[in-house]
Design a protein around this motif. Structure first.
Motif, PDB file in Angstrom:
ATOM      1  N   ASP A 294      51.190  40.279  42.315  1.00 38.09           N
ATOM      2  CA  ASP A 294      51.728  40.379  40.966  1.00 38.09           C
ATOM      3  C   ASP A 294      52.712  39.248  40.671  1.00 38.09           C
ATOM      4  O   ASP A 294      53.564  38.911  41.500  1.00 38.09           O
ATOM      5  CB  ASP A 294      52.450  41.717  40.786  1.00 38.09           C
ATOM      6  CG  ASP A 294      51.530  42.896  41.050  1.00 38.09           C
ATOM      7  OD1 ASP A 294      50.608  43.115  40.253  1.00 38.09           O
ATOM      8  OD2 ASP A 294      51.745  43.585  42.068  1.00 38.09           O
ATOM      9  N   GLY A 295      52.609  38.704  39.450  1.00 39.22           N
ATOM     10  CA  GLY A 295      53.556  37.667  39.065  1.00 39.22           C
ATOM     11  C   GLY A 295      54.968  38.210  38.964  1.00 39.22           C
ATOM     12  O   GLY A 295      55.900  37.696  39.576  1.00 39.22           O
ATOM     13  N   LEU A 296      55.139  39.289  38.178  1.00 39.42           N
ATOM     14  CA  LEU A 296      56.420  39.978  38.040  1.00 39.42           C
ATOM     15  C   LEU A 296      56.150  41.466  38.201  1.00 39.42           C
ATOM     16  O   LEU A 296      55.230  41.997  37.578  1.00 39.42           O
ATOM     17  CB  LEU A 296      57.037  39.705  36.660  1.00 39.42           C
ATOM     18  CG  LEU A 296      57.304  38.245  36.300  1.00 39.42           C
ATOM     19  CD1 LEU A 296      57.756  38.136  34.846  1.00 39.42           C
ATOM     20  CD2 LEU A 296      58.349  37.633  37.228  1.00 39.42           C
ATOM     21  N   ALA A 297      56.946  42.155  39.007  1.00 44.22           N
ATOM     22  CA  ALA A 297      56.675  43.567  39.265  1.00 44.22           C
ATOM     23  C   ALA A 297      57.952  44.337  39.551  1.00 44.22           C
ATOM     24  O   ALA A 297      58.917  43.785  40.080  1.00 44.22           O
ATOM     25  CB  ALA A 297      55.708  43.727  40.437  1.00 44.22           C
ATOM     26  N   VAL A 298      57.928  45.627  39.196  1.00 43.45           N
ATOM     27  CA  VAL A 298      58.964  46.579  39.594  1.00 43.45           C
ATOM     28  C   VAL A 298      58.302  47.641  40.463  1.00 43.45           C
ATOM     29  O   VAL A 298      57.447  48.392  39.999  1.00 43.45           O
ATOM     30  CB  VAL A 298      59.630  47.245  38.374  1.00 43.45           C
ATOM     31  CG1 VAL A 298      60.600  48.333  38.828  1.00 43.45           C
ATOM     32  CG2 VAL A 298      60.351  46.218  37.521  1.00 43.45           C
TER      33      VAL A 298
END
Length: 214
Positions: free
Chosen positions: A12-16
């Motif tokens: 994932d590029g950006l993930a929480v």
């Protein structure tokens, strides 16, 4: 995370991904705003896997050839969405994302929602443009359940660009605007606009899943 460029990620590029290890509190109120995510070769551009209050707005996601542009799931350990009071995605363009063969030989929509272990609830998508999805535009899957999932002013222009019809999750089909391989849940679409949809029936929906169009 604001005003950043993320390229060539192998996940994932950006993930929480909100951990509950050692009694850690659930992650809440994270924001991804005005970012560009390009050329992911695995997973998604932006992903939320648990918690509450997250926002992703004014992002551009391009060529996530091994996965979706936006995704949520309840696959991983940690907190899921049991206490989610509202997560929003808005004002985002998703260009040439999704796949018919991720690393687990499954198809993924440009937006992919996967309620495998728990439900996904209280999520709103507003002003989202999906352009030239490689397979399906928006995908719902597994039996954990979906509730209060709302899409406002979403456009889907182009699906099934890879031309593949085989499916790990359902019968063969070209890319649909909306694809569900679960009968557990519902979603509401306000002002959905679709064009250039490869699947002749526009939406490929499993019996029991309730779509409302306004």
């Amino acid at each position: 995370m604001r005003n950043s460029s993320v390229r060539n990620n192998g996940d994932d590029g950006l993930a929480v991904w909100t951990s509950n290890v050692n009694g850690a509190p659930a992650g809440v109120n994270n924001t991804f705003s005005s970012n560009t995510i390009e050329n992911n070769w695995r997973a998604a551009g932006i992903a939320f896997f648990g918690g509450s209050g997250h926002k992703a707005d004014r992002n551009v996601i391009v060529d996530c050839v091994g996965g979706s542009g936006l995704r949520m799931n309840t696959v991983f350990p940690g907190y899921h969405f049991q206490n989610n009071t509202g997560i929003t995605f808005s004002d985002t363009t998703i260009l040439r994302c999704g796949t018919s063969q991720d690393l687990y030989n499954g198809e993924r929509g440009a937006i992919d929602l996967e309620a495998s272990n728990d439900s996904i609830k209280n999520v709103t998508f507003t002003n989202i443009d999906i352009v030239d999805a490689q397979r399906d535009g928006i995908q719902f899957g597994y039996g954990g359940g979906f509730s209060n999932i709302v899409f406002n002013s979403v456009t889907i222009n182009g699906t099934g660009r890879d031309g593949i019809t085989t499916s790990r999750f359902s019968g063969p089909h070209l890319g649909a605007a909306i694809f569900t391989y679960t009968g557990n849940g519902s979603a509401t679409f306000n002002n959905l606009q679709t064009s250039n949809i490869a699947y002749a029936g526009t939406n490929y929906v499993q019996s029991g899943f309730n779509l409302t169009f306004n």
